[in-house]
Design a protein around this motif. Structure first.
Motif, mmCIF file in Angstrom:
data_model
loop_
_atom_site.group_PDB
_atom_site.id
_atom_site.type_symbol
_atom_site.label_atom_id
_atom_site.label_comp_id
_atom_site.label_asym_id
_atom_site.label_seq_id
_atom_site.Cartn_x
_atom_site.Cartn_y
_atom_site.Cartn_z
ATOM 1 N N UNK A 1 6.581 -0.825 -3.733
ATOM 2 C CA UNK A 1 7.993 -1.098 -3.481
ATOM 3 C C UNK A 1 8.508 -0.244 -2.324
ATOM 4 N N UNK A 2 8.103 1.027 -2.259
ATOM 5 C CA UNK A 2 8.517 1.927 -1.181
ATOM 6 C C UNK A 2 7.989 1.469 0.176
ATOM 7 N N UNK A 3 6.798 0.870 0.176
ATOM 8 C CA UNK A 3 6.130 0.496 1.421
ATOM 9 C C UNK A 3 6.054 -1.019 1.616
ATOM 10 N N UNK A 4 6.908 -1.749 0.934
ATOM 11 C CA UNK A 4 6.935 -3.210 1.000
ATOM 12 C C UNK A 4 7.111 -3.715 2.437
ATOM 13 N N UNK A 5 7.844 -2.954 3.241
ATOM 14 C CA UNK A 5 8.094 -3.337 4.623
ATOM 15 C C UNK A 5 6.814 -3.469 5.437
ATOM 16 N N UNK A 6 5.831 -2.641 5.125
ATOM 17 C CA UNK A 6 4.537 -2.719 5.822
ATOM 18 C C UNK A 6 3.915 -4.085 5.568
ATOM 19 N N UNK A 7 3.874 -4.462 4.306
ATOM 20 C CA UNK A 7 3.261 -5.739 3.940
ATOM 21 C C UNK A 7 4.023 -6.897 4.575
ATOM 22 N N UNK A 8 5.341 -6.835 4.538
ATOM 23 C CA UNK A 8 6.151 -7.919 5.103
ATOM 24 C C UNK A 8 5.938 -8.047 6.612
ATOM 25 N N UNK A 9 5.831 -6.921 7.318
ATOM 26 C CA UNK A 9 5.580 -6.984 8.762
ATOM 27 C C UNK A 9 4.258 -7.671 9.045
ATOM 28 N N UNK A 10 3.231 -7.261 8.327
ATOM 29 C CA UNK A 10 1.901 -7.836 8.549
ATOM 30 C C UNK A 10 1.908 -9.320 8.197
ATOM 31 N N UNK A 11 2.483 -9.651 7.060
ATOM 32 C CA UNK A 11 2.535 -11.049 6.610
ATOM 33 C C UNK A 11 3.260 -11.912 7.633
ATOM 34 N N UNK A 12 4.401 -11.454 8.117
ATOM 35 C CA UNK A 12 5.182 -12.243 9.072
ATOM 36 C C UNK A 12 4.506 -12.343 10.435
ATOM 37 N N UNK A 13 3.629 -11.404 10.736
ATOM 38 C CA UNK A 13 2.924 -11.440 12.002
ATOM 39 C C UNK A 13 1.714 -12.365 11.962
ATOM 40 N N UNK A 14 1.119 -12.535 10.797
ATOM 41 C CA UNK A 14 -0.122 -13.304 10.693
ATOM 42 C C UNK A 14 0.010 -14.658 9.999
ATOM 43 N N UNK A 15 1.148 -14.948 9.408
ATOM 44 C CA UNK A 15 1.321 -16.244 8.742
ATOM 45 C C UNK A 15 2.640 -16.856 9.191
ATOM 46 N N UNK A 16 2.582 -18.120 9.594
ATOM 47 C CA UNK A 16 3.779 -18.798 10.091
ATOM 48 C C UNK A 16 4.511 -19.573 8.997
ATOM 49 N N UNK A 17 3.780 -20.181 8.137
ATOM 50 C CA UNK A 17 4.312 -21.040 7.090
ATOM 51 C C UNK A 17 4.771 -20.190 5.892
ATOM 52 N N UNK A 18 5.892 -20.565 5.271
ATOM 53 C CA UNK A 18 6.432 -19.816 4.133
ATOM 54 C C UNK A 18 5.412 -19.711 3.000
ATOM 55 N N UNK A 19 4.744 -20.811 2.685
ATOM 56 C CA UNK A 19 3.754 -20.772 1.607
ATOM 57 C C UNK A 19 2.588 -19.848 1.961
ATOM 58 N N UNK A 20 2.172 -19.868 3.224
ATOM 59 C CA UNK A 20 1.108 -18.966 3.666
ATOM 60 C C UNK A 20 1.557 -17.506 3.546
ATOM 61 N N UNK A 21 2.815 -17.241 3.896
ATOM 62 C CA UNK A 21 3.325 -15.870 3.789
ATOM 63 C C UNK A 21 3.333 -15.413 2.338
ATOM 64 N N UNK A 22 3.746 -16.292 1.442
ATOM 65 C CA UNK A 22 3.735 -15.945 0.012
ATOM 66 C C UNK A 22 2.310 -15.671 -0.461
ATOM 67 N N UNK A 23 1.392 -16.558 -0.091
ATOM 68 C CA UNK A 23 -0.005 -16.395 -0.497
ATOM 69 C C UNK A 23 -0.586 -15.098 0.053
ATOM 70 N N UNK A 24 -0.324 -14.833 1.316
ATOM 71 C CA UNK A 24 -0.873 -13.636 1.945
ATOM 72 C C UNK A 24 -0.268 -12.378 1.326
ATOM 73 N N UNK A 25 1.021 -12.397 1.048
ATOM 74 C CA UNK A 25 1.669 -11.250 0.409
ATOM 75 C C UNK A 25 1.008 -10.962 -0.942
ATOM 76 N N UNK A 26 0.839 -12.006 -1.730
ATOM 77 C CA UNK A 26 0.230 -11.830 -3.048
ATOM 78 C C UNK A 26 -1.213 -11.337 -2.935
ATOM 79 N N UNK A 27 -1.944 -11.840 -1.951
ATOM 80 C CA UNK A 27 -3.329 -11.422 -1.759
ATOM 81 C C UNK A 27 -3.411 -9.947 -1.357
ATOM 82 N N UNK A 28 -2.500 -9.508 -0.509
ATOM 83 C CA UNK A 28 -2.468 -8.097 -0.110
ATOM 84 C C UNK A 28 -2.161 -7.216 -1.308
ATOM 85 N N UNK A 29 -1.182 -7.606 -2.109
ATOM 86 C CA UNK A 29 -0.838 -6.818 -3.294
ATOM 87 C C UNK A 29 -2.024 -6.781 -4.260
#
Length: 158
Positions: A11-39
């Protein structure tokens, strides 16, 4: 290391994951999937986190590795869309016009170069960047210089 401490750190470092996700995935569903995979991958690796580096450095490394693997898988197989009832919002944050312009320019870079410039913009020094990416400090310095030149060219429309 408990689940509670892991969740607090995520939760403290969520911004790191969001930056990476938004940089590597364009589609909303891809961003959700990638976020969950990183976690998921960071949770799996968390018991091996020894604290020899900062948690943010460790999380960046995992996030970038998972993202690059995600992109490689995407290139090999067709996209399968699934509905997800997740509460995680991975919508890109509202950016100023200049920040959005820079973000679009960064997305034109090679995958590894995106990682390097993102880490640099987040204040990591070349030694930390080299540790996260897995290259020598000298290589990180040279790559960063070339990336800056490339971004200058892109931003100036040449």
């Amino acid at each position: 290391m408990t689940e509670k401490s892991y969740l607090r750190k995520i939760e403290e470092h969520k911004g790191i994951i969001l930056k990476v996700v938004n940089l590597y995935a364009d589609d909303l569903e891809d961003r959700k999937d990638l976020y969950q995979e990183i976690v998921l991958q960071s949770w799996t690796a968390y018991p091996r986190f020894e604290g020899s580096s900062k948690f943010s450095t460790w999380l960046y490394r995992i996030s970038l590795n998972v993202s690059l693997t995600f992109l490689n898988k995407r290139k090999k197989v067709e996209k399968i869309k699934e509905s997800s009832n997740t509460e995680i919002s991975v919508e890109p944050q509202e950016l100023s016009e200049r920040a959005d312009f820079l973000y679009r320019a960064i997305k034109q870079l090679a995958e590894i170069d995106r990682s390097i410039i993102m880490l640099h913009l987040d204040g990591f020094d070349n030694t930390e960047i080299s540790e996260i990416i897995g290259i020598s400090k000298g290589n990180a310095t040279v790559k960063l210089h070339r990336i800056k030149q490339q971004l200058t060219t892109i931003l100036n429309g040449k």
